[in-house]
Write a protein that holds these residues in place. Sequence first.
Motif, short mmCIF file in Angstrom:
data_model
loop_
_atom_site.label_atom_id
_atom_site.label_comp_id
_atom_site.label_asym_id
_atom_site.label_seq_id
_atom_site.Cartn_x
_atom_site.Cartn_y
_atom_site.Cartn_z
N UNK A 236 -1.01 -3.69 -8.34
CA UNK A 236 -1.52 -2.63 -9.21
C UNK A 236 -0.83 -2.67 -10.57
N UNK A 237 -1.64 -2.57 -11.61
CA UNK A 237 -1.11 -2.46 -12.97
C UNK A 237 -0.91 -0.98 -13.28
N UNK B 250 -6.17 4.59 -7.38
CA UNK B 250 -6.62 4.74 -6.00
C UNK B 250 -6.70 3.36 -5.35
N UNK B 251 -6.49 3.33 -4.03
CA UNK B 251 -6.62 2.11 -3.24
C UNK B 251 -7.49 2.45 -2.04
N UNK B 252 -8.53 1.67 -1.82
CA UNK B 252 -9.44 1.88 -0.70
C UNK B 252 -8.75 1.43 0.59
N UNK B 253 -8.59 2.34 1.55
CA UNK B 253 -7.95 2.00 2.83
C UNK B 253 -8.90 2.22 4.01
N UNK C 156 -7.90 -1.85 -5.56
CA UNK C 156 -7.48 -0.67 -6.32
C UNK C 156 -8.32 -0.52 -7.57
N UNK C 157 -8.29 0.69 -8.12
CA UNK C 157 -8.94 0.99 -9.39
C UNK C 157 -8.06 2.01 -10.11
#
Length: 183
Positions: free
Chosen positions: A155-156, A85-88, A98-99
Motif C-alpha cells: 500500500x502506498x 481499503x483492502x478487500x478481504x 487495495x484502493x
Amino acid sequence: MKVIPGPLPGLLLIEPKRHGDARGWFSESWNRARLADAGLTTHFVQDNESFSRHAGTVRGLHFQAPPHAQAKLVRAVAGAIRDVVVDIRRASPGFGQWAAFRLSAENGRQLFVPEGFLHGFVTETDATLVQYKCSAPYAAAAEGAVRFDDSRLGIDWGLPPGRAILSPRDAAATPWADFVTPF
C-alpha cells in the motif's frame, strides 16, 4: 449527490452537491432516500468521530468480523486523509487488492466501504476530524487489525518509511501472511 463506483466491487465514492455563495456553502451529506435511489440501502446504526492532532497519524487497517461486520460511510470534516481499503472477501475478484482515496473537508467526498474490507487512513494535515457512519455497533470481541505497512500488500500511504504515528495496537497488528479472513 453524485455516486461513483470505486475500483473494487462494492466501493462507492460519493460527492454531495454543494450550494455556495459569498457566505460559504451548504451541503446535504446524508439523505437515505437519495442514496437508496443510487443503490446504497445500508442501514446505519452508529456515528463515530476520530480526531488526530498531527499529520502522519495512521489509524488502521481495521475490521469487525461477522456477525458484527460493519459497512462504513467515511468523510473528513476538517483537514484531509488518504483513506485506504483492502478487500478481504475470499470470493471477491478483488481479494487482497487495495484502493486509496483522498477525502478532505475541502472536496467534501465520502467513501462507502462495504462489509468485508480492511479500513484505515493516514492524516495529511494537522487537526484532522473524520466522521463515519457504521452499519453495526462496535463489538470489541469482533475487532481485528492487519499491519498497515505490510510489504505483501504494497500500500502506498504517501508517507516516508518510519514516519507513521501509530497506536500500540496498530503497531502490533497481524501481518498479512498470518491473517485469516473471516469473510
